[in-house]
Design a protein around this motif. Structure first.
Motif, PDB file in Angstrom:
ATOM      1  N   GLY A  70      35.051  48.571  44.512  1.00  0.00           N
ATOM      2  CA  GLY A  70      36.110  48.032  45.357  1.00  0.00           C
ATOM      3  C   GLY A  70      37.493  48.575  45.076  1.00  0.00           C
ATOM      4  N   VAL A  71      37.591  49.641  44.293  1.00  0.00           N
ATOM      5  CA  VAL A  71      38.898  50.214  43.978  1.00  0.00           C
ATOM      6  C   VAL A  71      39.447  50.947  45.208  1.00  0.00           C
ATOM      7  CG1 VAL A  71      40.161  51.838  42.516  1.00  0.00           C
ATOM      8  CG2 VAL A  71      38.309  50.462  41.542  1.00  0.00           C
ATOM      9  N   ILE A  72      40.740  50.735  45.489  1.00  0.00           N
ATOM     10  CA  ILE A  72      41.453  51.468  46.528  1.00  0.00           C
ATOM     11  C   ILE A  72      42.608  52.196  45.859  1.00  0.00           C
ATOM     12  CG2 ILE A  72      42.814  51.299  48.652  1.00  0.00           C
ATOM     13  CD1 ILE A  72      41.288  48.777  49.358  1.00  0.00           C
ATOM     14  N   TYR A 123      35.495  45.162  37.942  1.00  0.00           N
ATOM     15  CA  TYR A 123      36.833  45.636  38.308  1.00  0.00           C
ATOM     16  C   TYR A 123      37.866  44.546  38.097  1.00  0.00           C
ATOM     17  CZ  TYR A 123      40.568  47.556  41.288  1.00  0.00           C
ATOM     18  OH  TYR A 123      41.759  48.008  41.785  1.00  0.00           O
ATOM     19  N   GLN A 124      37.525  43.302  38.446  1.00  0.00           N
ATOM     20  CA  GLN A 124      38.458  42.194  38.257  1.00  0.00           C
ATOM     21  C   GLN A 124      38.762  41.978  36.781  1.00  0.00           C
ATOM     22  OE1 GLN A 124      39.915  40.695  40.818  1.00  0.00           O
ATOM     23  NE2 GLN A 124      41.152  39.315  39.561  1.00  0.00           N
ATOM     24  N   ARG A 125      37.751  42.089  35.940  1.00  0.00           N
ATOM     25  CA  ARG A 125      37.976  41.944  34.507  1.00  0.00           C
ATOM     26  C   ARG A 125      38.876  43.057  33.977  1.00  0.00           C
ATOM     27  NH1 ARG A 125      32.590  39.741  34.652  1.00  0.00           N
ATOM     28  NH2 ARG A 125      31.638  41.823  34.528  1.00  0.00           N
ATOM     29  N   ARG A 126      38.701  44.258  34.507  1.00  0.00           N
ATOM     30  CA  ARG A 126      39.559  45.369  34.110  1.00  0.00           C
ATOM     31  C   ARG A 126      41.014  45.091  34.497  1.00  0.00           C
ATOM     32  NH1 ARG A 126      39.292  50.936  37.307  1.00  0.00           N
ATOM     33  NH2 ARG A 126      37.061  50.411  37.283  1.00  0.00           N
ATOM     34  N   ALA A 148      37.404  36.869  36.778  1.00  0.00           N
ATOM     35  CA  ALA A 148      36.327  37.285  37.678  1.00  0.00           C
ATOM     36  C   ALA A 148      35.588  36.077  38.259  1.00  0.00           C
ATOM     37  CB  ALA A 148      35.348  38.188  36.933  1.00  0.00           C
ATOM     38  N   GLU A 149      35.589  34.973  37.507  1.00  0.00           N
ATOM     39  CA  GLU A 149      34.877  33.768  37.948  1.00  0.00           C
ATOM     40  C   GLU A 149      35.645  32.996  39.023  1.00  0.00           C
ATOM     41  OE1 GLU A 149      33.369  35.404  34.472  1.00  0.00           O
ATOM     42  OE2 GLU A 149      35.417  34.591  34.702  1.00  0.00           O
ATOM     43  N   THR A 150      36.961  33.151  39.071  1.00  0.00           N
ATOM     44  CA  THR A 150      37.764  32.358  40.005  1.00  0.00           C
ATOM     45  C   THR A 150      38.411  33.196  41.113  1.00  0.00           C
ATOM     46  OG1 THR A 150      39.743  32.562  38.599  1.00  0.00           O
ATOM     47  CG2 THR A 150      38.302  30.651  38.223  1.00  0.00           C
ATOM     48  N   SER A 151      38.381  34.487  41.004  1.00  0.00           N
ATOM     49  CA  SER A 151      39.104  35.339  41.947  1.00  0.00           C
ATOM     50  C   SER A 151      38.530  35.271  43.364  1.00  0.00           C
ATOM     51  CB  SER A 151      39.064  36.792  41.469  1.00  0.00           C
ATOM     52  OG  SER A 151      39.608  37.644  42.458  1.00  0.00           O
ATOM     53  N   ALA A 152      39.426  35.075  44.335  1.00  0.00           N
ATOM     54  CA  ALA A 152      39.021  35.114  45.744  1.00  0.00           C
ATOM     55  C   ALA A 152      38.719  36.534  46.195  1.00  0.00           C
ATOM     56  CB  ALA A 152      40.115  34.500  46.622  1.00  0.00           C
ATOM     57  N   HIS A 153      39.187  37.509  45.449  1.00  0.00           N
ATOM     58  CA  HIS A 153      38.838  38.891  45.764  1.00  0.00           C
ATOM     59  C   HIS A 153      37.368  39.154  45.434  1.00  0.00           C
ATOM     60  CE1 HIS A 153      42.743  40.707  46.808  1.00  0.00           C
ATOM     61  NE2 HIS A 153      43.265  39.873  45.930  1.00  0.00           N
ATOM     62  N   VAL A 154      36.901  38.648  44.326  1.00  0.00           N
ATOM     63  CA  VAL A 154      35.510  38.853  43.925  1.00  0.00           C
ATOM     64  C   VAL A 154      34.550  38.202  44.921  1.00  0.00           C
ATOM     65  CG1 VAL A 154      33.792  38.367  42.143  1.00  0.00           C
ATOM     66  CG2 VAL A 154      36.070  39.148  41.486  1.00  0.00           C
ATOM     67  N   SER A 155      34.941  37.057  45.448  1.00  0.00           N
ATOM     68  CA  SER A 155      34.083  36.383  46.430  1.00  0.00           C
ATOM     69  C   SER A 155      34.226  36.979  47.823  1.00  0.00           C
ATOM     70  CB  SER A 155      34.415  34.885  46.470  1.00  0.00           C
ATOM     71  OG  SER A 155      35.748  34.671  46.933  1.00  0.00           O
TER      72      SER A 155
END
Length: 216
Positions: A70-72, A123-126, A148-155
């Motif tokens: 998901g990296v841009i 990626y979120q953890r990074r 990573a567990e709470t991010s709305a990006h991950v979901s």
């Protein structure tokens, strides 16, 4: 009065060949002009529709590891019509709302681009590790980057948009498409709130640490 001599068979054949070659050349020039016209209209079309054909071709090649996560790239934001995971793995309703808004914004001369969309947990953890290094503590990093567990990006429920003209346009028109800024300190972060079309966007949190979803 003297009659002009009739052309010989060899002259007639040569004349027929020359006419045929001229006809073929004219047809080739016409085809080239049409192809060139189509190509230039796609390259100059900022609406995103010409980009769709480009993005479809992207789906046929192997993704890089970063694209798969998901990296841009910072200097190369994606169209809302892009088919790589950062956009394609967004919630379908959010993605559809983004595309409707992008078409309306384009009509007003504004281009909406995706700076960050869906992200893999890795990626979120990074990003969170980088934020802790940048801001000096987990507490301060939490104002900008979720786990990573709470991010709305991950979901797949959040998207970061730009440039400034786009977020400025969305601050005025985004609610009509259910697109709302969620955090006051992040004018680029948008999520889908379907009820916003009728009642407006909900009040913003000062930053993510005030969001109950971040306390799971």
């Amino acid at each position: 009065m003297h009659n002009a001599p009739l052309p010989s068979p060899s002259h007639r054949r040569r004349w027929i060949v020359l006419v045929a070659l001229a006809t073929i050349l004219s047809a080739a020039i016409a085809v080239f002009a049409v192809v060139r016209s189509l190509g230039s209209s796609e390259s100059s079309d900022p609406s995103g529709t010409a980009g769709v054909s480009v993005e479809i071709s992207q789906s046929t090649r192997r993704l890089t590891p970063d694209e798969a996560n998901g990296v841009i790239p910072e200097n190369a934001p994606f169209s809302v019509f892009d088919r790589r995971p950062a956009v394609s793995r967004l919630d379908p309703d959010l993605r559809a709302a983004l595309r409707r808004a992008a078409q309306a914004a384009q009509a007003a001369g504004v281009r909406i681009r995706v700076n960050s969309g869906w992200r893999s947990p890795a990626y979120q953890r990074r990003l969170l590790r980088n934020a802790v290094t940048k801001y000096g503590s987990e507490r301060e990093a939490a104002r900008w980057v979720a786990t990573a567990e709470t991010s709305a990006h991950v979901s797949g429920d959040a998207v970061d948009l730009g440039p400034y003209a786009a977020t400025n346009w969305l601050s005025e028109h985004g609610a009509a498409y259910g697109l709302c800024q969620i955090y006051r300190n992040e004018p680029w972060h948008y999520e889908l709130r379907p009820g916003a079309a009728g009642g407006g966007c909900p009040s913003m949190f000062p930053d993510p640490t005030f969001d109950p979803r971040m306390r799971r």
